[in-house]
Design a protein around this motif. Structure first.
Motif, PDB file in Angstrom:
ATOM      1  N   UNK A 135       0.883  -1.284  -0.087  1.00 22.38           N
ATOM      2  CA  UNK A 135      -0.012   0.117   0.183  1.00 22.38           C
ATOM      3  C   UNK A 135       0.778   1.207  -0.056  1.00 22.38           C
ATOM      4  N   UNK A 136       0.102   2.514  -0.387  1.00 18.30           N
ATOM      5  CA  UNK A 136       0.637   3.567  -0.120  1.00 18.30           C
ATOM      6  C   UNK A 136      -0.121   4.453   0.852  1.00 18.30           C
ATOM      7  N   UNK A 137       0.688   5.479   1.659  1.00 18.40           N
ATOM      8  CA  UNK A 137      -0.103   6.003   2.667  1.00 18.40           C
ATOM      9  C   UNK A 137       0.427   7.533   2.222  1.00 18.40           C
ATOM     10  N   UNK A 138      -0.689   8.540   2.130  1.00 16.92           N
ATOM     11  CA  UNK A 138      -0.262   9.836   1.714  1.00 16.92           C
ATOM     12  C   UNK A 138      -0.759  10.743   3.148  1.00 16.92           C
ATOM     13  N   UNK A 139       0.244  11.382   3.889  1.00 19.55           N
ATOM     14  CA  UNK A 139       0.161  12.049   5.154  1.00 19.55           C
ATOM     15  C   UNK A 139      -0.640  13.306   4.722  1.00 19.55           C
ATOM     16  N   UNK A 140      -1.707  13.870   5.228  1.00 18.27           N
ATOM     17  CA  UNK A 140      -2.135  15.255   5.320  1.00 18.27           C
ATOM     18  C   UNK A 140      -2.430  15.450   6.755  1.00 18.27           C
ATOM     19  N   UNK A 141      -1.599  15.766   7.452  1.00 16.46           N
ATOM     20  CA  UNK A 141      -1.607  15.755   9.002  1.00 16.46           C
ATOM     21  C   UNK A 141      -2.818  16.830   9.272  1.00 16.46           C
ATOM     22  N   UNK A 145      -4.662   9.319   3.762  1.00 11.22           N
ATOM     23  CA  UNK A 145      -5.259   8.596   2.656  1.00 11.22           C
ATOM     24  C   UNK A 145      -4.404   7.402   2.352  1.00 11.22           C
ATOM     25  N   UNK A 146      -5.069   6.462   2.213  1.00  6.51           N
ATOM     26  CA  UNK A 146      -4.266   5.267   2.137  1.00  6.51           C
ATOM     27  C   UNK A 146      -4.928   4.353   0.928  1.00  6.51           C
ATOM     28  N   UNK A 147      -4.130   3.889   0.017  1.00  2.00           N
ATOM     29  CA  UNK A 147      -4.555   3.052  -1.088  1.00  2.00           C
ATOM     30  C   UNK A 147      -3.824   1.913  -0.939  1.00  2.00           C
ATOM     31  N   UNK A 148      -4.463   0.563  -0.782  1.00  2.00           N
ATOM     32  CA  UNK A 148      -3.656  -0.951  -0.763  1.00  2.00           C
ATOM     33  C   UNK A 148      -4.422  -1.961  -1.445  1.00  2.00           C
ATOM     34  N   UNK A 149      -3.712  -2.958  -1.343  1.00  2.00           N
ATOM     35  CA  UNK A 149      -4.276  -4.362  -1.939  1.00  2.00           C
ATOM     36  C   UNK A 149      -3.528  -5.348  -1.280  1.00  2.00           C
ATOM     37  N   UNK A 150      -4.366  -6.583  -1.175  1.00  2.00           N
ATOM     38  CA  UNK A 150      -3.796  -7.526  -0.395  1.00  2.00           C
ATOM     39  C   UNK A 150      -4.640  -9.002  -0.612  1.00  2.00           C
ATOM     40  N   UNK A 151      -4.002  -9.982  -0.064  1.00  3.47           N
ATOM     41  CA  UNK A 151      -4.730 -11.291  -0.448  1.00  3.47           C
ATOM     42  C   UNK A 151      -6.109 -11.447   0.047  1.00  3.47           C
ATOM     43  N   UNK A 152      -6.723 -10.414   0.961  1.00  7.05           N
ATOM     44  CA  UNK A 152      -8.083 -10.264   1.316  1.00  7.05           C
ATOM     45  C   UNK A 152      -8.889  -9.627   0.768  1.00  7.05           C
ATOM     46  N   UNK A 153      -8.386  -8.479  -0.419  1.00  2.57           N
ATOM     47  CA  UNK A 153      -9.089  -7.502  -1.033  1.00  2.57           C
ATOM     48  C   UNK A 153      -8.208  -7.217  -2.098  1.00  2.57           C
ATOM     49  N   UNK A 159      -9.506   6.223   4.596  1.00  2.07           N
ATOM     50  CA  UNK A 159      -9.484   7.714   5.356  1.00  2.07           C
ATOM     51  C   UNK A 159      -9.096   7.344   6.759  1.00  2.07           C
ATOM     52  N   UNK A 160      -7.831   7.763   7.212  1.00  2.00           N
ATOM     53  CA  UNK A 160      -7.555   7.693   8.559  1.00  2.00           C
ATOM     54  C   UNK A 160      -7.302   9.017   9.225  1.00  2.00           C
ATOM     55  N   UNK A 161      -7.516   8.918  10.632  1.00  2.00           N
ATOM     56  CA  UNK A 161      -7.386  10.203  11.517  1.00  2.00           C
ATOM     57  C   UNK A 161      -5.880   9.798  12.306  1.00  2.00           C
ATOM     58  N   UNK A 162      -5.019  10.605  12.283  1.00  3.51           N
ATOM     59  CA  UNK A 162      -3.732  10.101  13.013  1.00  3.51           C
ATOM     60  C   UNK A 162      -3.590  10.959  14.241  1.00  3.51           C
ATOM     61  N   UNK A 163      -3.243  10.409  15.651  1.00  2.00           N
ATOM     62  CA  UNK A 163      -2.853  11.054  16.728  1.00  2.00           C
ATOM     63  C   UNK A 163      -1.723  10.692  17.300  1.00  2.00           C
TER      64      UNK A 163
END
Length: 163
Positions: A135-141, A145-153, A159-163
């Protein structure tokens, strides 16, 4: 330098997860077109044996066929430098419901404004199984925003909130 590229590509091909190798605190939602909405989060664990940072990443599929994915990770080499970019290498143990368990490397490469991450693990899930994710995670503190692929999907947008 050429000697470093081959092992790195081999590790990347064997260890293609969306979560960075370094632990961080997040909470968010993801959407996979073929599966539905995922609730996901991660936390830096309060113990660090021998000074090694540890973390837990969790994803839960909110649908009629529930799935839960938990990745325990230890960031073994947090300060490696590859082509002037910081790289982290760790070890991950993933546990899944329906039952599955895998052990393997977690790798992250920090790029300006984001991070490329990969995970791979060998283990059991209805027999011998290779777990993988990239995956690739773009930080917009303080968001990411994360885009990913895996064996599950095959595709997940989060969209993530960081603290």
């Amino acid at each position: 330098m050429k000697r470093l590229v081959a092992p790195f590509l081999l590790a990347l091909s064997l260890a293609l997860a969306q979560m960075p190798a370094y632990p961080e605190n997040t909470l968010g939602l993801g959407y996979a077109p073929d599966k539905g909405v995922y609730l996901q989060g991660s936390a830096l664990l309060p113990f660090s044996p021998l000074g090694i940072d540890t973390g837990l990443d969790v994803q839960a599929l909110l649908s009629q066929n529930p799935e839960v994915f938990a990745l325990f990770k230890a960031n073994l080499f947090p300060g490696l430098v590859l082509a002037d970019l910081y790289t982290s290498v760790g070890l991950g143990l993933d546990l899944r419901y329906p039952f599955g368990a895998h052990l393997g490397p977690v790798v992250s490469l920090e790029v300006p404004g984001g991070a490329l991450s990969a995970y791979g693990g060998l283990g059991y899930q209805s027999g011998f199984h290779l777990a993988w994710g990239a995956g690739f995670r773009l930080y917009l503190e303080p968001l990411a925003l994360e885009v990913s692929a895996s064996d599950r999907y095959p595709f997940l947008l989060s969209f993530l909130y960081l603290w």
